[in-house]
Design a protein around this motif. Structure first.
Motif, PDB file in Angstrom:
ATOM      1  N   TRP A   1     -47.804 -55.346  33.310  1.00 43.15           N
ATOM      2  CA  TRP A   1     -48.936 -57.010  34.236  1.00 43.15           C
ATOM      3  C   TRP A   1     -49.802 -56.388  34.586  1.00 43.15           C
ATOM      4  CZ3 TRP A   1     -47.442 -61.750  32.326  1.00 43.15           C
ATOM      5  CH2 TRP A   1     -46.219 -62.039  32.203  1.00 43.15           C
ATOM      6  N   ASP A   2     -50.913 -56.766  34.198  1.00 41.76           N
ATOM      7  CA  ASP A   2     -52.521 -56.784  34.556  1.00 41.76           C
ATOM      8  C   ASP A   2     -53.146 -57.961  35.289  1.00 41.76           C
ATOM      9  OD1 ASP A   2     -54.601 -56.061  35.831  1.00 41.76           O
ATOM     10  OD2 ASP A   2     -54.219 -53.928  35.023  1.00 41.76           O
ATOM     11  N   THR A   3     -54.204 -58.074  35.502  1.00 44.86           N
ATOM     12  CA  THR A   3     -55.445 -59.247  35.790  1.00 44.86           C
ATOM     13  C   THR A   3     -56.579 -59.730  34.750  1.00 44.86           C
ATOM     14  OG1 THR A   3     -56.278 -58.335  37.833  1.00 44.86           O
ATOM     15  CG2 THR A   3     -53.572 -59.504  38.032  1.00 44.86           C
ATOM     16  N   ARG A   4     -56.701 -60.464  34.446  1.00 41.83           N
ATOM     17  CA  ARG A   4     -58.123 -60.574  33.637  1.00 41.83           C
ATOM     18  C   ARG A   4     -58.427 -61.688  34.068  1.00 41.83           C
ATOM     19  NH1 ARG A   4     -55.934 -61.331  27.149  1.00 41.83           N
ATOM     20  NH2 ARG A   4     -54.545 -62.941  27.922  1.00 41.83           N
ATOM     21  N   ARG A   5     -60.089 -61.701  35.269  1.00 45.19           N
ATOM     22  CA  ARG A   5     -60.227 -62.536  35.496  1.00 45.19           C
ATOM     23  C   ARG A   5     -59.848 -63.906  36.288  1.00 45.19           C
ATOM     24  NH1 ARG A   5     -64.527 -66.019  31.677  1.00 45.19           N
ATOM     25  NH2 ARG A   5     -65.854 -65.482  33.850  1.00 45.19           N
ATOM     26  N   GLY A   6     -58.652 -63.339  37.001  1.00 42.13           N
ATOM     27  CA  GLY A   6     -57.679 -63.169  38.468  1.00 42.13           C
ATOM     28  C   GLY A   6     -56.545 -64.034  37.450  1.00 42.13           C
ATOM     29  N   GLU A   7     -56.203 -64.128  36.669  1.00 44.88           N
ATOM     30  CA  GLU A   7     -54.883 -64.281  35.923  1.00 44.88           C
ATOM     31  C   GLU A   7     -53.733 -63.469  35.618  1.00 44.88           C
ATOM     32  OE1 GLU A   7     -54.028 -67.798  36.273  1.00 44.88           O
ATOM     33  OE2 GLU A   7     -55.602 -68.081  37.526  1.00 44.88           O
ATOM     34  N   PRO A   8     -52.254 -62.925  35.777  1.00 44.32           N
ATOM     35  CA  PRO A   8     -51.834 -62.618  34.743  1.00 44.32           C
ATOM     36  C   PRO A   8     -51.289 -62.630  33.696  1.00 44.32           C
ATOM     37  CG  PRO A   8     -50.273 -64.305  36.285  1.00 44.32           C
ATOM     38  CD  PRO A   8     -51.875 -64.110  37.084  1.00 44.32           C
ATOM     39  N   ALA A   9     -51.801 -61.012  32.719  1.00 42.49           N
ATOM     40  CA  ALA A   9     -51.121 -61.370  31.438  1.00 42.49           C
ATOM     41  C   ALA A   9     -50.182 -60.191  31.041  1.00 42.49           C
ATOM     42  CB  ALA A   9     -53.046 -61.339  30.985  1.00 42.49           C
ATOM     43  N   LEU A  10     -49.966 -60.599  29.764  1.00 42.54           N
ATOM     44  CA  LEU A  10     -48.879 -58.710  29.804  1.00 42.54           C
ATOM     45  C   LEU A  10     -50.257 -57.796  29.161  1.00 42.54           C
ATOM     46  CD1 LEU A  10     -45.615 -58.199  29.768  1.00 42.54           C
ATOM     47  CD2 LEU A  10     -45.942 -59.132  27.576  1.00 42.54           C
ATOM     48  N   ILE A  11     -49.712 -56.597  29.005  1.00 37.36           N
ATOM     49  CA  ILE A  11     -50.529 -55.636  28.439  1.00 37.36           C
ATOM     50  C   ILE A  11     -48.887 -54.174  27.454  1.00 37.36           C
ATOM     51  CG2 ILE A  11     -51.560 -53.261  28.759  1.00 37.36           C
ATOM     52  CD1 ILE A  11     -53.158 -54.311  30.664  1.00 37.36           C
ATOM     53  N   GLN A  12     -50.002 -54.217  25.936  1.00 36.44           N
ATOM     54  CA  GLN A  12     -49.160 -53.754  25.928  1.00 36.44           C
ATOM     55  C   GLN A  12     -48.908 -52.488  25.708  1.00 36.44           C
ATOM     56  OE1 GLN A  12     -46.559 -54.134  23.240  1.00 36.44           O
ATOM     57  NE2 GLN A  12     -46.296 -51.531  23.415  1.00 36.44           N
ATOM     58  N   ARG A  13     -48.557 -50.834  25.819  1.00 37.44           N
ATOM     59  CA  ARG A  13     -48.998 -49.826  25.555  1.00 37.44           C
ATOM     60  C   ARG A  13     -48.558 -49.141  24.415  1.00 37.44           C
ATOM     61  NH1 ARG A  13     -51.066 -48.884  30.320  1.00 37.44           N
ATOM     62  NH2 ARG A  13     -50.639 -49.713  32.508  1.00 37.44           N
ATOM     63  N   TRP A  14     -49.348 -48.151  24.135  1.00 39.35           N
ATOM     64  CA  TRP A  14     -49.501 -47.436  22.437  1.00 39.35           C
ATOM     65  C   TRP A  14     -49.832 -45.792  22.981  1.00 39.35           C
ATOM     66  CZ3 TRP A  14     -48.643 -50.085  18.505  1.00 39.35           C
ATOM     67  CH2 TRP A  14     -48.720 -51.576  18.664  1.00 39.35           C
ATOM     68  N   ARG A  15     -48.735 -45.290  22.523  1.00 39.27           N
ATOM     69  CA  ARG A  15     -48.493 -43.668  22.736  1.00 39.27           C
ATOM     70  C   ARG A  15     -48.900 -43.202  21.442  1.00 39.27           C
ATOM     71  NH1 ARG A  15     -44.269 -40.264  22.626  1.00 39.27           N
ATOM     72  NH2 ARG A  15     -44.036 -38.189  23.626  1.00 39.27           N
ATOM     73  N   LEU A  16     -49.521 -41.977  21.028  1.00 44.32           N
ATOM     74  CA  LEU A  16     -49.737 -41.504  20.035  1.00 44.32           C
ATOM     75  C   LEU A  16     -49.880 -39.666  20.727  1.00 44.32           C
ATOM     76  CD1 LEU A  16     -50.732 -41.119  17.003  1.00 44.32           C
ATOM     77  CD2 LEU A  16     -53.614 -40.302  17.816  1.00 44.32           C
ATOM     78  N   THR A  17     -49.053 -39.278  19.550  1.00 44.73           N
ATOM     79  CA  THR A  17     -48.388 -37.540  19.894  1.00 44.73           C
ATOM     80  C   THR A  17     -49.901 -36.600  19.092  1.00 44.73           C
ATOM     81  OG1 THR A  17     -46.607 -37.403  17.859  1.00 44.73           O
ATOM     82  CG2 THR A  17     -46.261 -38.063  20.690  1.00 44.73           C
ATOM     83  N   ARG A  18     -50.118 -36.079  19.784  1.00 46.59           N
ATOM     84  CA  ARG A  18     -50.748 -35.006  18.617  1.00 46.59           C
ATOM     85  C   ARG A  18     -50.051 -34.759  17.545  1.00 46.59           C
ATOM     86  NH1 ARG A  18     -53.843 -30.586  19.430  1.00 46.59           N
ATOM     87  NH2 ARG A  18     -54.581 -29.147  18.912  1.00 46.59           N
ATOM     88  N   GLU A  19     -48.396 -34.424  17.333  1.00 44.14           N
ATOM     89  CA  GLU A  19     -47.961 -34.107  16.010  1.00 44.14           C
ATOM     90  C   GLU A  19     -48.313 -35.255  14.726  1.00 44.14           C
ATOM     91  OE1 GLU A  19     -46.170 -31.431  18.768  1.00 44.14           O
ATOM     92  OE2 GLU A  19     -46.247 -33.920  18.689  1.00 44.14           O
ATOM     93  N   ALA A  20     -48.009 -36.535  15.462  1.00 38.27           N
ATOM     94  CA  ALA A  20     -47.933 -37.839  14.863  1.00 38.27           C
ATOM     95  C   ALA A  20     -49.784 -37.972  14.382  1.00 38.27           C
ATOM     96  CB  ALA A  20     -48.033 -39.127  15.518  1.00 38.27           C
ATOM     97  N   TRP A  21     -50.866 -37.636  15.562  1.00 33.87           N
ATOM     98  CA  TRP A  21     -52.103 -37.883  15.048  1.00 33.87           C
ATOM     99  C   TRP A  21     -52.710 -36.301  14.083  1.00 33.87           C
ATOM    100  CZ3 TRP A  21     -55.424 -32.439  15.769  1.00 33.87           C
ATOM    101  CH2 TRP A  21     -56.243 -33.237  15.034  1.00 33.87           C
ATOM    102  N   ALA A  22     -51.824 -34.649  14.304  1.00 30.28           N
ATOM    103  CA  ALA A  22     -52.239 -33.987  12.785  1.00 30.28           C
ATOM    104  C   ALA A  22     -51.625 -34.415  11.592  1.00 30.28           C
ATOM    105  CB  ALA A  22     -51.110 -32.969  13.634  1.00 30.28           C
ATOM    106  N   ARG A  23     -50.551 -35.743  11.202  1.00 30.77           N
ATOM    107  CA  ARG A  23     -49.852 -35.936  10.331  1.00 30.77           C
ATOM    108  C   ARG A  23     -51.203 -36.048   9.518  1.00 30.77           C
ATOM    109  NH1 ARG A  23     -45.162 -36.048  12.977  1.00 30.77           N
ATOM    110  NH2 ARG A  23     -45.429 -38.574  12.990  1.00 30.77           N
TER     111      ARG A  23
END
Length: 214
Positions: free
Chosen positions: A171-193
Motif C-alpha cells: 500500500w502507498d498513498t497518492r494525493r493523500g489517499e491510500p491505494a494498492l501497489i503491484q510489485r514486480w521482479r525480474l531476475t538476471r536469468e529471465a532478462w538474459a533469455r
C-alpha cells in the motif's frame, strides 16, 4: 560535450530512442513538459510525496531540486542515475535507475515518465528495456524490481511484457489517499533469455567507478 562527472556522459541507444545522462541543459529542455503537467488524468500514477502534483512553478522547482539532491548523494550503498529520453534528439520524458544496497545485493529499481502526447507509442517499453540493459549488461545487476499502482495498466503492462514476475502487493498513498501497489521482479536469468542485441552502451565503464562498482 563531455562532462567532468561520468554519469552525465552515459548513453544507452536503441533503434527508437536514446537515454542520455540528464545534464542541466537537458533538464532545462524538459522543464516545459513538467510545467505543462505530466500527471494529467486519473488514475494518478505517482505515489506521495512527488512534485508532479504541485502547482507551477513549485512543481518545476521541487522536481529540479530532487534531481540535484539525488545526484549529490552517491555511494556504493545507494545511488540514482537520471536519464533524459530522447526521440530524434527531442526530450520526451525521463528514465531513472536506482541501486539500493547494490554492493551487497545487486538489486535495482526503475522510475520513468513520458509526456502525455508521447504515450501509447511503445516508448515506455523501449526505455525500460534500455535501462534494464544498462543495469544487467552494463552494471552487473542480479535483479530488477518495479512497482505501480494496480490501476496503472500502462506501467504494469510494460513489466509483464518484459518478463517481470508478480512479487506481491503493498500500500502507498497518492494525493493523500491510500491505494494498492503491484510489485514486480525480474531476475538476471529471465532478462538474459530475452536479451536484445540492438542496444548500445556508451560511457558505462567510467560511470561504474563513480558508483563504486569494480
Amino acid at each position: 560535450m563531455a562532462h567532468t562527472y561520468p554519469p552525465l556522459n552515459v548513453r544507452i541507444r536503441t533503434p527508437r530512442l536514446t537515454l542520455a545522462g540528464a545534464s542541466d541543459e537537458l533538464l532545462e529542455r524538459l522543464v516545459p513538459l513538467v510545467r505543462a503537467g505530466i500527471a494529467d488524468a486519473e488514475p494518478w500514477p505517482f505515489d506521495d510525496p512527488i512534485s508532479f502534483y504541485e502547482d507551477s512553478p513549485e512543481r518545476e522547482w521541487q522536481w529540479l531540486r530532487s534531481i540535484w539532491r539525488g545526484r549529490g548523494h552517491v555511494s556504493p550503498d545507494r545511488w540514482r542515475l537520471y536519464f533524459a529520453v530522447l526521440v530524434d534528439g527531442e526530450p520526451v520524458g525521463m528514465q531513472d535507475l536506482t541501486g539500493q544496497d547494490f554492493a551487497r545485493f545487486g538489486t535495482v529499481t526503475s522510475f520513468s515518465w513520458l509526456a502525455p502526447g508521447r504515450r501509447g507509442q511503445g516508448l515506455g517499453t523501449e526505455m525500460r528495456a534500455a535501462i534494464l540493459h544498462l543495469a544487467f549488461a552494463g552494471l552487473g545487476a542480479r535483479e530488477a524490481g518495479s512497482d505501480a499502482f494496480v490501476d496503472n495498466e500502462a506501467s504494469n503492462r510494460v513489466s509483464r511484457g518484459l518478463g517481470y514476475e508478480p512479487n506481491g502487493t503493498d500500500w502507498d498513498t497518492r494525493r493523500g489517499e491510500p491505494a494498492l501497489i503491484q510489485r514486480w521482479r525480474l531476475t538476471r536469468e529471465a532478462w538474459a533469455r530475452e536479451r536484445r542485441g540492438d542496444i548500445e552502451l556508451i560511457g558505462v565503464q567510467q560511470c561504474r567507478a563513480v558508483l563504486g562498482i569494480g
